[in-house]
Design a protein around this motif. Structure first.
Motif, PDB file in Angstrom:
ATOM      1  N   ILE A 254     -54.532 -20.121   1.059  1.00 15.30           N
ATOM      2  CA  ILE A 254     -55.127 -18.219   1.596  1.00 15.30           C
ATOM      3  C   ILE A 254     -55.777 -18.851   2.886  1.00 15.30           C
ATOM      4  CG2 ILE A 254     -56.427 -16.606   0.688  1.00 15.30           C
ATOM      5  CD1 ILE A 254     -56.350 -16.491  -2.234  1.00 15.30           C
ATOM      6  N   GLY A 255     -55.600 -18.737   3.478  1.00 18.97           N
ATOM      7  CA  GLY A 255     -55.502 -18.946   5.184  1.00 18.97           C
ATOM      8  C   GLY A 255     -57.685 -18.779   5.168  1.00 18.97           C
ATOM      9  N   TYR A 256     -58.355 -18.733   6.546  1.00 16.61           N
ATOM     10  CA  TYR A 256     -59.226 -18.198   6.665  1.00 16.61           C
ATOM     11  C   TYR A 256     -59.536 -16.664   6.965  1.00 16.61           C
ATOM     12  CZ  TYR A 256     -61.326 -22.894   7.854  1.00 16.61           C
ATOM     13  OH  TYR A 256     -61.480 -24.183   7.388  1.00 16.61           O
ATOM     14  N   ARG A 257     -60.721 -16.275   6.331  1.00 16.93           N
ATOM     15  CA  ARG A 257     -60.805 -14.830   6.375  1.00 16.93           C
ATOM     16  C   ARG A 257     -59.399 -14.093   6.475  1.00 16.93           C
ATOM     17  NH1 ARG A 257     -65.281 -12.980   8.734  1.00 16.93           N
ATOM     18  NH2 ARG A 257     -64.461 -11.326   9.549  1.00 16.93           N
ATOM     19  N   ALA A 258     -58.466 -14.548   5.397  1.00 15.72           N
ATOM     20  CA  ALA A 258     -57.698 -13.640   5.078  1.00 15.72           C
ATOM     21  C   ALA A 258     -58.081 -12.273   4.036  1.00 15.72           C
ATOM     22  CB  ALA A 258     -56.853 -14.416   3.887  1.00 15.72           C
ATOM     23  N   PHE A 259     -58.595 -11.894   3.759  1.00 16.55           N
ATOM     24  CA  PHE A 259     -59.541 -10.286   3.035  1.00 16.55           C
ATOM     25  C   PHE A 259     -60.723 -10.599   3.482  1.00 16.55           C
ATOM     26  CE2 PHE A 259     -55.816 -12.547   0.544  1.00 16.55           C
ATOM     27  CZ  PHE A 259     -54.420 -11.278   0.181  1.00 16.55           C
ATOM     28  N   ALA A 260     -60.841 -11.128   4.806  1.00 14.78           N
ATOM     29  CA  ALA A 260     -62.704 -10.978   4.739  1.00 14.78           C
ATOM     30  C   ALA A 260     -62.937  -9.147   5.074  1.00 14.78           C
ATOM     31  CB  ALA A 260     -62.958 -11.455   6.465  1.00 14.78           C
ATOM     32  N   GLU A 261     -64.088  -8.879   5.235  1.00 12.37           N
ATOM     33  CA  GLU A 261     -64.333  -7.023   5.576  1.00 12.37           C
ATOM     34  C   GLU A 261     -63.569  -6.383   4.658  1.00 12.37           C
ATOM     35  OE1 GLU A 261     -66.959  -7.097   6.882  1.00 12.37           O
ATOM     36  OE2 GLU A 261     -67.437  -9.263   7.713  1.00 12.37           O
ATOM     37  N   CYS A 262     -62.973  -6.558   3.747  1.00 11.18           N
ATOM     38  CA  CYS A 262     -62.322  -5.578   2.650  1.00 11.18           C
ATOM     39  C   CYS A 262     -63.160  -5.161   1.322  1.00 11.18           C
ATOM     40  CB  CYS A 262     -61.176  -6.628   2.109  1.00 11.18           C
ATOM     41  SG  CYS A 262     -59.178  -6.639   3.219  1.00 11.18           S
ATOM     42  N   SER A 263     -64.274  -4.089   2.782  1.00 15.10           N
ATOM     43  CA  SER A 263     -64.848  -3.922   1.442  1.00 15.10           C
ATOM     44  C   SER A 263     -64.996  -2.965   0.426  1.00 15.10           C
ATOM     45  CB  SER A 263     -66.180  -2.937   2.412  1.00 15.10           C
ATOM     46  OG  SER A 263     -65.438  -1.987   3.003  1.00 15.10           O
ATOM     47  N   SER A 264     -63.298  -2.262  -0.144  1.00 22.01           N
ATOM     48  CA  SER A 264     -63.416  -1.654  -1.009  1.00 22.01           C
ATOM     49  C   SER A 264     -62.590  -2.563  -2.244  1.00 22.01           C
ATOM     50  CB  SER A 264     -62.715  -0.391  -0.368  1.00 22.01           C
ATOM     51  OG  SER A 264     -62.969   0.857   0.808  1.00 22.01           O
TER      52      SER A 264
END
Length: 779
Positions: A126-136
């Protein structure tokens, strides 16, 4: 690195993200493909694989196909490219197929509406920031195939409440769960080796963390700002706790640093205002600057390091009431170190090991412990009533006992019941009874009485009783004729049975009966024989010549015995033998068993038992072996040397030599054939055939009886042919001026010519030519 404001550290990924933003949507794509109503863009990565590049803003639920087709070619979807769904805030769910093995940088970054995602077991990274800021996003299950979680992979997923990290993951990247404020608990499996910097930074909802036993380092600010963290378990493989790793964890009340840790870096636990107690492992060698600074609630520190760890500046708050407990024997070293600057007069030493003491049976006694010094104790075992102390469990019987504690130790006092034993030995005569000490017994044996002492303890009385028999002694005695028996109270001289009534040494009746025999004086006559050169030494004699001798002796009963010896001396025998045997046999007569020629000796005995020397001179006659070679003519018989044979072969005759030994004659017989020769020959008429012993001139069949070189019959048959001499007369004519050249002639004038030739059989052939020359006419 010196941290100036550890309360709000700058994210090291922020710059990376900014750089990535410049290239957002600049990724090239090769074709688009629509699946279940959603069009996505793809980049070809090999002849049969593609990655999702996406050049489109998508929303709702998206299903990524496992394969796509373009221009007749089908491709497998193996990866989701960098920024593929970046900023797709309307995306609510994503289904990733099992063909995908990697999720790229910022693949779903900024998808604020994404609530669920299924990551298949095929994905390994799973790469860098792959799901970053997925707040929900509220929960995510990372499959067992993933080996690494990239930096910032779930950064800013504030709605994430739980995450399962599988045993396949070996590393958690920097800021992987940065500011996941909704996360409440995390278990880091034993497969993980390293936790990156700021991996769980500002996870304010995190209450407990368990770090697996394979993690060797905890990165900078890994759990910094986790204000809700109340419990942390650090695995036994961690050797380094990074800068600010647990800073600002204000809810943390106690922490145990395992024995594997050797270095606690700067600011590691700074601003942990709720921290009251710290236990430091025995391997710590140094603690960095301000590691526990501003930990104002700290009241107790236990340091298990025997050598005081080297500490930096402002490690602990100077204004504190904290007590420090150090290992036994280390007090002076800690007082002499910079530790005493922070904790003056508040450093004490304590036994670092567990000591347990007990009795083998609580009802049998008790054990007390008295402290002599930090690691020296006095153990006292106190037995209960009617009990006694035997020894400690290690065999030591000292009581009280002083011990030095150098490791976890346990002692057990062994008690046993006290029994008073009285042993009585007594004897009675046969037929009476022992009635003392409460016993009433009349037979020999061991008897026991179980009583109680005046104190109520067991008392055992053991009687060993011996019953002495009434003695009845029967004596057998003998005396010589003319003497008196005076032993055992008797005085008698005649044969008979006599009785005495006495007492034994034990005071019991003793009846002695004597049976007396009177032995007569003995007279013995001996006849003996010895061999010449020996002596007779029996019966008290020592004589070597024939004669009559006398000995005055005693019988076996001690009476006079007169022995008369008549001695005979037998001579020694000497015998000489001459013998002969055949080769291969053995001479076995007269006690010999020899097979080679020589002189042999046997030492035997005569019929009288005297030496008998037999000397054998043995001759060995050889076995004769004769080999014959002979030849006969076919049809004859070989009758010499005892043979009668007519066929070729090898024949053997077993005969005897003049000495009677085997004589083996071997005949190799050759049978030479009778020769028969047939000749065919031819001569010319008038010649004589004189070859092969013939002298004939006429045709016919002739026979010669000869001998072969081996002297056998040789019959030669000649068939003779006589070829005739040829005479030919030729008449020929030629024209004048020409030449006759036929039949071997070369003539041009008329006349009679002769040619002497040979026939085809080589016989004379006379050709006569009568030549006529015809004139040539001119008109």
């Amino acid at each position: 690195m010196k941290i100036q404001n550890f309360g709000k550290p700058l994210s090291r990924l922020t710059i990376m993200v900014a750089i990535c933003m410049l290239s957002l949507h600049a990724m090239a794509y090769d074709f688009s493909y629509t699946y279940q109503g959603t069009t996505l863009y793809y980049t070809i990565t090999s002849s049969n694989t593609v990655q999702v590049a996406n050049y489109n803003s998508v929303s709702g639920a998206v299903v990524i196909p496992s394969s796509v087709t373009n221009n007749g070619t089908t491709y497998s979807v193996t990866s989701i490219g960098d920024d593929a769904f970046y900023g797709c805030s309307g995306l609510t769910s994503v289904t990733i197929p099992n063909s995908v093995i990697s999720i790229g940088w910022s693949a779903f970054s900024g998808c604020s509406g994404l609530t669920s995602i299924t990551i298949p077991n095929s994905v390994i990274s799973i790469g860098y920031r792959a799901f970053a800021e997925c707040s929900s996003l509220t929960s995510v299950t990372i499959p067992n195939s993933v080996t690494s979680i990239g930096g910032g992979a779930f950064q800013g997923c504030s709605g994430l409440t739980s995450v399962t990290i599988p045993n396949s993951v070996t590393s958690i990247g920097e800021e992987a769960f940065y500011e996941c404020s909704g996360l409440t608990s995390v278990t880091i499996p034993n497969s993980v080796i390293s936790i990156g910097n700021s991996a769980f930074y500002e996870c304010s909802g995190l209450t407990s963390v368990t770090i697996g036993n394979s993690v060797t380092s905890i990165g900078w600010s890994a759990f910094s700002g986790c204000s809700g963290l109340t419990s942390v378990t650090i695995g036994n493989s961690v050797t380094w706790i990074g800068v600010g790793a647990f800073s600002w964890c204000s809810g943390l009340t106690s922490v145990t640093i395992p024995n594997s840790v050797t270095f606690i870096d700067d600011y590691a636990f700074s601003w942990c205002s709720g921290l009251t107690s710290v236990t430091i492992g025995n391997s710590i060698t140094s603690i960095g600057d301000r590691a526990f600074y501003w930990c104002s609630g700290l009241t107790s520190i236990v340091s298990n390091a025997v050598v005081p760890p080297v500490i930096g500046s402002d490690v602990f708050p100077y204004s504190n009431t904290c007590n420090v407990i150090v290992p036994c024997g280390s007090l002076e070293a800690y007082i002499a170190s910079s530790w005493n600057n922070y904790f003056p007069s508040r450093i004490t030493e304590v036994l670092s090991f567990d000591l347990s003491v007990a009795a083998n049976d609580d009802s049998s006694g008790s054990v007390s412990v008295e402290t002599q010094s930090c690691n020296v104790r006095t153990l006292t075992a106190t037995p209960s009533s009617c009990k006694s102390f035997v020894a400690w469990n290690d065999g030591n019987s000292n009581n009280p006992r002083i011990v030095a504690i150098t490791s976890d130790t346990s002692f057990t006092a062994i008690f046993e019941s006290v029994e008073i034993s009285n042993d009585i030995t007594a004897s009675i005569c046969q037929g009476s009874a022992y009635t003392e000490n409460g016993f009433n017994v009349s037979e020999a044996g061991v008897y026991t009485q179980n009583l109680q002492t005046i104190n109520g303890c067991d008392s055992t009385v053991t009687l060993t009783l011996t019953v002495n028999p009434i003695a009845t002694t029967a004596l057998q005695a003998s005396i010589c004729e003319g003497t008196t028996y005076t032993e055992n109270g008797f005085n008698v001289s005649e044969a008979g049975v006599y009785t005495q009534n006495l007492q034994t040494i034990n005071g019991c009746d003793s009846t002695v009966t004597l049976t007396l025999t009177v032995n007569p004086v003995a007279t013995t006559n001996l006849n003996a024989a010895i061999c010449e050169g020996t002596a007779y030494t029996e019966n008290g004699f020592n004589v070597n010549e024939a004669g009559v001798y006398t000995q005055n002796l005693q019988t076996i009963n001690g009476c006079d015995s007169i022995v008369t010896l008549t001695l005979t001396v037998n001579p020694i025998a000497t015998t000489t033998l001459q013998a002969a045997i055949c080769e291969g046999t053995a001479y076995t007569e007269n006690g010999f068993n020899v097979s080679e020629a020589g002189v042999y000796t046997q030492n035997l005995q005569t019929i009288n038992g005297c030496d008998s020397t037999v000397t054998l001179t043995l001759t060995v006659n050889p076995i004769a072996t004769t080999t014959l070679q002979a030849a006969i003519c076919e049809g004859t018989t070989y009758t010499e040397n005892g043979f009668n044979v007519s066929e070729a072969g090898v024949y053997t005759q077993n005969l005897q030599t003049i000495n009677g030994c085997d004589s083996i004659v071997t005949l190799t017989l050759v049978v030479n054939p009778v020769a028969t020769t047939t000749l065919q020959a031819a001569i010319c008429q008038g010649e004589i055939y004189t070859e092969n012993g013939f002298n004939v001139s006429e045709a016919g069949v002739y026979t010669q009886n000869l001998q072969t070189i081996n002297g056998c019959d040789s019959t030669v048959t000649l068939t003779l042919i006589v070829n005739p001499v040829a005479t030919t007369a030729l008449q020929a004519s030629i024209c004048e001026g020409t030449t006759y050249t036929e039949n071997g002639f070369n003539v041009s004038e008329a006349g009679v010519y002769t040619q002497n030739l040979q026939t085809i059989n080589g016989c004379d052939s006379v050709v006569t030519l009568t030549l006529t020359v015809n004139p040539v006419y001119s008109f």
